[in-house]
Design an enzyme around this catalytic site. Structure first.
Site, PDB file in Angstrom:
ATOM      1  N   HIS A 130       0.803  -1.217   0.000  1.00 55.48           N
ATOM      2  CA  HIS A 130       0.000   0.000   0.000  1.00 55.48           C
ATOM      3  C   HIS A 130       0.836   1.268   0.000  1.00 55.48           C
ATOM      4  O   HIS A 130       0.392   2.319   0.455  1.00 55.48           O
ATOM      5  CB  HIS A 130      -0.991   0.020   1.166  1.00 55.48           C
ATOM      6  CG  HIS A 130      -2.166   0.923   0.939  1.00 55.48           C
ATOM      7  ND1 HIS A 130      -2.860   0.957  -0.244  1.00 55.48           N
ATOM      8  CD2 HIS A 130      -2.775   1.844   1.739  1.00 55.48           C
ATOM      9  CE1 HIS A 130      -3.839   1.833  -0.161  1.00 55.48           C
ATOM     10  NE2 HIS A 130      -3.809   2.389   1.016  1.00 55.48           N
ATOM     11  N   SER A 325      -2.141   5.930  10.558  1.00 52.10           N
ATOM     12  CA  SER A 325      -1.064   6.591   9.821  1.00 52.10           C
ATOM     13  C   SER A 325       0.237   6.499  10.614  1.00 52.10           C
ATOM     14  O   SER A 325       0.214   6.428  11.845  1.00 52.10           O
ATOM     15  CB  SER A 325      -1.386   8.077   9.587  1.00 52.10           C
ATOM     16  OG  SER A 325      -2.470   8.233   8.709  1.00 52.10           O
ATOM     17  N   TYR A 512     -12.617   0.480   1.428  1.00 50.45           N
ATOM     18  CA  TYR A 512     -12.546   0.414   2.893  1.00 50.45           C
ATOM     19  C   TYR A 512     -13.626  -0.497   3.468  1.00 50.45           C
ATOM     20  O   TYR A 512     -14.656  -0.752   2.836  1.00 50.45           O
ATOM     21  CB  TYR A 512     -12.707   1.810   3.490  1.00 50.45           C
ATOM     22  CG  TYR A 512     -11.452   2.648   3.434  1.00 50.45           C
ATOM     23  CD1 TYR A 512     -10.657   2.821   4.561  1.00 50.45           C
ATOM     24  CD2 TYR A 512     -11.056   3.262   2.257  1.00 50.45           C
ATOM     25  CE1 TYR A 512      -9.506   3.586   4.526  1.00 50.45           C
ATOM     26  CE2 TYR A 512      -9.900   4.032   2.199  1.00 50.45           C
ATOM     27  CZ  TYR A 512      -9.133   4.190   3.336  1.00 50.45           C
ATOM     28  OH  TYR A 512      -7.995   4.935   3.291  1.00 50.45           O
TER      29      TYR A 512
END
EC number: 3.5.1.23
Length: 713
Positions: A130, A325, A512
């Site tokens: 990713h 993150s 998602y």
């Protein structure tokens, strides 16, 4: 994927490309027993960096076309086989995602071209790290070929290049198999990851239980005191008091270590949950980003500790990272390296501590599940996903730490429509004009995001590897949705939740997946959950069914025919970059920081197109550093590791190609390209150095000698 792009896609491509083929049936392999407490293990890697000139995938139109490479994109393979000959192959690539068609093509190549037919499609776990600094334009569906990157279109040469090289890594891992022992180690990170979407996380009734588990000690809870770097003391630059964000993530890194009979490390497979992109969307470079840098640092340390041992293959496997993150602030090269060193330290330390010995047979269960209109029971209630995929308004506005300009124009979280949609609730469609006081009569979202272009079929798998389990996830799952799946699978399989490894973005990308509670708030992640509020629980249910079938023979006895519509076909490459920049370092300030003198070297080379290198050949020149010793030049090493473009200190960019080099008649040639390379050494050293370049034409070039910190003449 931090994509805010949908409204700008106002054209429908003409023409249509197809990816199709046939996967042969799986053939049983007679096992040659390594003993009850060991496995056969193999690991390998290969370069999947394409030619510069592809738009980076994942950032959509916010991203840039890649001019060159820093940390090469790699495919890495980990193969493990038990005493009966049953094997599974984990294949991971530095890509923003892996589409189902790519996995099918890899399985076909393995069986047809490499003779590896005993694993089958059901035994391949094709995973994308990713990174948002790999290429786009290779999806096996039209939707992401239109929206995942700046330029629209499907490049069949890139698709085949990736499939061939990933299959090559897998075949090499199988060929190299040898007797090995497996152990699992666990470390807990500190201040490295943060939850970027706290409000939806806290909407879950079980979030307190999860946070209590994550707050392992008072020291970990005192997040500000865990780092000496003030830039990394807070989880969110916009909300510095949100210390809960450090705890609202899965802080564990679980490391599977394979050692041979001489106790040398063969492979290190790390399972963790974090979106690995640190570099800014405007970075015009291919890079594996945080995961590539961490792999390089960890492999370097392992080699320096055991100089006589072969360099181990280090894999980074992403889990439920949809709302997680890295704790970035600056988003430059220096910060990537800093975070990589901290993460590698956590992993390396855990490998020295207690471990769980993995023993027992391999069992697998695999099925292609259509998540469109999926019906299941949850307790006493009947649930069903939507037949119609739908992106919500907040998907246009971007994630909380990656807002788009549309966020300020009204495409924000919490937006609901004037009517309820079946399985979606009052979700407001992504392309509805938010400034109108009435419901827009035209379904722009349905017109520009047609259901037939958006994937819905997910190749799902549950795998028992002795005392641990692996499960695939077809997209980006939030922390809590992943937690519920792992907890449920652990219960069903009779193991602890910590022994269940989730592999996110594996075998397909269907956007998602959030919990129903998170979906109701319609933040970015919920708005990007496209098959309704039951999408996450549907995958949970499907994996639960598969877990109950592990151990049964699921080998397909007939060939499997696959076919995917990829949308309009196009070609990209070096000439897509356009004219040569005025300065070679233009747009690359995030790599050089405040350094004034960076060693560099420029040269002319031949022009290479992707169709030339599908099966063999280099896509970019190879660069290394040599040091002078007396009257000789030798490869430069730091702690027993070569200083070359596989590491963290060399950046190579294409300046122009073909007709776009015509600004200088001396360089003009329709078959020529021009390149530059930069060295950012980790310190200043007194020796004399030079660049060594293996060009695309096969020549070896050397730069003029220089000293560290100076530019060669």
């Amino acid at each position: 994927m931090k994509s805010w792009i949908w409204i700008l896609v106002l054209t429908v491509l003409s023409g249509c490309a197809t990816v199709s083929g046939t996967i042969p049936p799986t053939r049983n392999l007679a096992g040659s027993s390594p003993g009850p407490e060991a496995y056969w293990v193999g690991a390998a890697e290969t370069d999947i960096t394409p030619t510069p000139g592809f738009a980076n995938g994942g950032h959509s139109i916010a991203g840039q076309a890649a001019r060159g490479v820093w940390t090469r994109l790699m495919a890495k393979a980990f193969y493990v086989e038990d005493a009966t000959g049953t094997g599974i192959l984990i294949l991971t690539g530095d890509l923003w995602s892996v589409p189902a068609g790519l996995g099918d093509r890899v399985a076909e190549i393995l069986a047809e071209d490499h003779g590896v037919s005993h694993i089958g499609r059901e035994g391949i776990l094709l995973h994308g790290t990713h990174t948002h600094h790999g290429p786009g334009n290779f999806a096996s569906n039209a939707f992401y070929n239109r929206t995942a990157q700046r330029w629209q279109g499907f490049d069949p040469h890139l698709f085949e290049f990736l499939a061939q090289r990933m299959a090559r890594a897998g075949a090499e891992a199988v060929r190299q198999k040898s007797r090995a022992n497996l152990t699992l180690h666990t470390s807990v990170t500190k201040n490295l990851f943060r939850n970027r979407s706290l409000a939806p996380f806290m909407q879950n009734p079980d979030h307190r239980e999860f946070v209590a588990r994550e707050m392992l000690s008072r020291e970990v809870a005192q997040s500000k005191s865990q780092t000496s770097d003030p830039n990394h003391s807070h989880p969110n630059p916009n909300h510095p008091n949100d210390r809960l964000a450090f705890e609202a993530v899965d802080k564990r890194v679980r490391t599977l270590v394979a050692t041979d009979r001489h106790e040398n490390i063969v492979a290190v497979v790390n399972f963790l949950a974090v979106h690995p992109t640190v570099l800014h969307p405007q970075t015009p470079i291919y890079s594996g980003d945080l995961f590539s840098a961490t792999s390089a640092v960890l492999a370097h340390r392992l080699v320096s500790e055991s100089p006589s041992a072969k360099k181990p293959i280090v894999l980074m496997i992403n889990g439920a990272e949809g709302d997680v993150s890295p704790n970035w602030v600056r988003r430059d090269r220096k910060e990537v390296v800093e975070l990589a060193h901290r993460l590698a330290t956590h992993i390396g330390t855990s490998m020295l501590g207690n471990s769980l010995v993995i023993q027992g047979p391999i069992r697998k269960s695999f099925e292609r599940v259509d998540l469109k209109g999926y019906e299941f029971r949850e307790g006493n209630r009947r649930r069903k996903t939507s037949h119609q995929p739908l992106f919500g308004s907040a998907a246009m506005g971007g994630a909380e730490d990656g807002r788009s300009v549309l966020h300020e124009l009204g495409w924000q979280e919490g937006r609901v429509g004037k009517r309820k949609r079946k399985a979606h609730g009052p979700k407001q469609a992504a392309l509805d004009p938010v400034f109108l006081p009435f419901e827009f009569p035209v379904d722009l979202t349905g017109m520009l995001m047609p259901a037939h272009e958006i994937p819905s079929k997910a190749p799902l798998g549950v795998y028992r590897l002795g005392t641990i389990a692996l499960a695939t996830l077809p997209g980006e799952f939030t922390t809590m949705m992943g937690h519920r799946i792992a907890k449920n699978l652990g219960t069903r399989l009779g193991i602890s939740e910590s022994q269940v490894m989730l592999l996110g973005l594996t075998n397909e990308y269907i956007s998602y997946f959030v919990t129903p509670e998170e979906y109701a708030l319609q933040h970015y992640e919920g708005a990007s959950t496209i098959y309704g509020q039951a999408s996450g629980p549907a995958v949970n249910h499907a994996l639960e069914k598969l877990s109950m079938r592990t151990g049964h023979d699921t080998h397909p006895r007939k060939p499997h025919r696959y076919s995917f519509q990829t949308g309009g076909r196009d070609s990209f490459g070096l000439e897509s970059l356009g004219y040569e920049p005025y300065f070679a370092e233009e747009g690359l300030s995030m790599f050089f920081g405040d350094r004034k003198e960076i060693p560099r070297f420029e040269w002319n080379d031949r022009l290479v197109a992707m169709e030339d290198v599908v099966h063999r050949g280099e896509t970019t020149p190879r660069v290394s550093i040599e040091v002078r010793e007396g009257n000789q030049w030798i490869p430069y090493r730091i702690d027993n590791s070569l200083e070359d473009d596989r590491g963290l200190s060399i950046l190579t960019v294409a300046l122009c190609a073909g007709k776009f080099c015509d600004g200088d008649t001396k360089r003009s040639s329709p078959t020529q390209s021009r390149w530059a390379t930069f060295w950012i050494p980790p310190g200043t050293f007194p020796e004399t150095y030079r660049f060594r370049v293996r060009t695309l034409s096969g020549r070896t070039l050397h730069s003029p000698p220089f000293v560290s910190g100076a530019v060669p003449n």
